[in-house]
Design a protein around this motif. Structure first.
Motif, PDB file in Angstrom:
ATOM      1  N   SER A 215       6.383   2.016  -2.892  1.00 25.71           N
ATOM      2  CA  SER A 215       6.276   0.839  -1.813  1.00 25.71           C
ATOM      3  C   SER A 215       6.141  -0.072  -2.856  1.00 25.71           C
ATOM      4  CB  SER A 215       6.081   0.567  -0.391  1.00 25.71           C
ATOM      5  OG  SER A 215       5.957  -0.524  -0.169  1.00 25.71           O
ATOM      6  N   PRO A 216       6.624  -1.315  -3.369  1.00 30.11           N
ATOM      7  CA  PRO A 216       5.443  -2.454  -3.762  1.00 30.11           C
ATOM      8  C   PRO A 216       4.730  -3.179  -3.428  1.00 30.11           C
ATOM      9  CG  PRO A 216       7.451  -2.974  -3.922  1.00 30.11           C
ATOM     10  CD  PRO A 216       7.881  -1.781  -2.831  1.00 30.11           C
ATOM     11  N   LEU A 217       4.922  -3.031  -2.038  1.00 32.11           N
ATOM     12  CA  LEU A 217       4.033  -3.816  -1.065  1.00 32.11           C
ATOM     13  C   LEU A 217       2.381  -4.111  -2.118  1.00 32.11           C
ATOM     14  CD1 LEU A 217       5.044  -2.872   1.992  1.00 32.11           C
ATOM     15  CD2 LEU A 217       5.176  -5.550   1.423  1.00 32.11           C
ATOM     16  N   GLY A 218       2.173  -5.204  -1.706  1.00 25.93           N
ATOM     17  CA  GLY A 218       0.630  -4.751  -2.249  1.00 25.93           C
ATOM     18  C   GLY A 218       0.367  -5.143  -3.962  1.00 25.93           C
ATOM     19  N   LEU A 219       1.726  -5.680  -4.204  1.00 24.21           N
ATOM     20  CA  LEU A 219       1.266  -5.564  -6.150  1.00 24.21           C
ATOM     21  C   LEU A 219       1.099  -7.639  -5.965  1.00 24.21           C
ATOM     22  CD1 LEU A 219       4.852  -5.985  -7.165  1.00 24.21           C
ATOM     23  CD2 LEU A 219       3.209  -4.654  -8.235  1.00 24.21           C
ATOM     24  N   ARG A 220       0.104  -7.415  -6.953  1.00 22.33           N
ATOM     25  CA  ARG A 220      -0.963  -9.246  -6.897  1.00 22.33           C
ATOM     26  C   ARG A 220      -0.546 -10.006  -6.729  1.00 22.33           C
ATOM     27  NH1 ARG A 220      -2.592  -5.438  -9.060  1.00 22.33           N
ATOM     28  NH2 ARG A 220      -3.030  -6.867 -11.453  1.00 22.33           N
ATOM     29  N   SER A 221      -0.031 -10.125  -8.152  1.00 23.95           N
ATOM     30  CA  SER A 221       0.327 -11.542  -8.127  1.00 23.95           C
ATOM     31  C   SER A 221       1.951 -12.457  -7.373  1.00 23.95           C
ATOM     32  CB  SER A 221       1.366 -12.021  -9.759  1.00 23.95           C
ATOM     33  OG  SER A 221       1.609 -11.035 -10.392  1.00 23.95           O
ATOM     34  N   VAL A 222       2.425 -10.875  -6.620  1.00 26.27           N
ATOM     35  CA  VAL A 222       4.024 -11.219  -5.930  1.00 26.27           C
ATOM     36  C   VAL A 222       4.125 -11.613  -4.571  1.00 26.27           C
ATOM     37  CG1 VAL A 222       6.530 -10.948  -6.477  1.00 26.27           C
ATOM     38  CG2 VAL A 222       5.186 -10.417  -8.376  1.00 26.27           C
TER      39      VAL A 222
END
Length: 301
Positions: A215-222
């Motif tokens: 999961s990319p949940l939590g990518l800061r800038s996006v």
């Protein structure tokens, strides 16, 4: 009327709904059988356990490259893709298991930032980021950015979901149209975890299990800037949320997703860590080969 709803992530246009459905079900059944659950495996294979794939990859047709150098992304989508690319490299810098890979990502980011100037537009910067990603060991081995157009298109899928409301609403509807009161679990991979997160916040009936991996949940800038709703919290009708990650999966935003959620959130559990094959640590079927991933489904089904 599906008891199990699967939500795919980024990938090639040629991968059809039927292929994804078949590969996920076959891998899931094998893992169940190998871990002492032959009855559940048989139900999956003979269709008595109903499974549906929430398919939305056709929504990206307008962004699909026509050749290696084609990049039909509007500026806002290209800019979001650049953010995703930088976060992916930063993920490798922060939590790759190989110290050499971490050092490589650090050097690449420093060099790239030194090269990027105001004269370059978002599309050109995105190409530079994709070229950089293609040289990083963990990504180069997976083939994620083997060609300029391939890498741009994969990143563009994430960016288009975040920037194109038609894509976003279409993907969310693909999930909600599959989830019924009979659905017992939603299983989501990669960008599909973002789609499932947003879709299930609109759900109006209980869902016993949400299972996410890669999961990319939590990518800061996006994701954390553009995700809906904010701040991060578990969907109200989800009763249990299990997240699985591989530290060498370059899409994974954090190995401790739970820490980004409120302290009183009792739905999302501590992330389970697995080790996928080094050649493709992000692949959905790699995650589904692990008992740590499949066990919550076995308990439920």
């Amino acid at each position: 009327m599906a008891e199990l709803v699967m939500v795919h992530g980024i990938g090639p246009q040629r991968e059809t709904e039927e292929e994804l459905h078949r590969n996920w079900v076959r891998t899931l059944a094998r893992t169940l059988r190998d871990n002492g659950h032959p009855g559940q495996a048989a139900r999956l294979e003979d269709g008595s356990l109903t499974v549906a794939m929430a398919y939305y990859r056709h929504l990206y047709d307008r962004y699909a490259p026509r050749n290696e150098w084609d990049m039909p992304l509007p500026e806002p989508v290209a800019a979001a893709g650049e953010d995703v690319a930088e976060d992916i490299a930063d993920n490798i810098r922060q939590h790759a298991s190989d110290p050499a890979a971490r050092d490589e990502a650090t050097r690449a980011l420093d060099e790239l930032h030194a090269e990027v100037g105001p004269e370059q537009g978002p599309a050109e910067v995105l190409r530079m980021f994709v070229a950089m990603l293609g040289r990083l060991g963990p990504i180069a081995r997976s083939g994620f950015a083997a060609l300029s157009s391939t890498g741009v298109f994969h990143l563009g899928q994430v960016a288009a979901y975040l920037e194109d409301e038609t894509v976003r609403e279409g993907a969310i509807e693909a999930v909600l149209s599959r989830v019924t009161p009979d659905t017992r679990a939603v299983v989501a991979h990669s960008l599909g975890t973002v789609v499932a997160y947003e879709a299930l916040h609109r759900l109006e009936q209980p869902l016993p299990l949400l299972l996410t991996f890669g999961s990319p949940l939590g990518l800061r800038s996006v994701i954390r800037r553009r995700l809906r709703p904010q701040p991060l919290r578990s969907p109200a009708h989800v009763k249990r949320w299990v997240n699985v990650a591989d530290r060498d999966d370059f899409i994974v935003a954090t190995l401790r997703l739970r820490t980004l959620f409120p302290d009183d959130d009792a739905v999302l559990e501590r992330t389970r860590l697995v080790r996928n094959r080094n050649t493709d640590p992000h692949a959905a079927t790699q995650y589904l080969r692990h008992w740590e991933t499949v066990e919550p489904l076995a308990e439920l089904l």
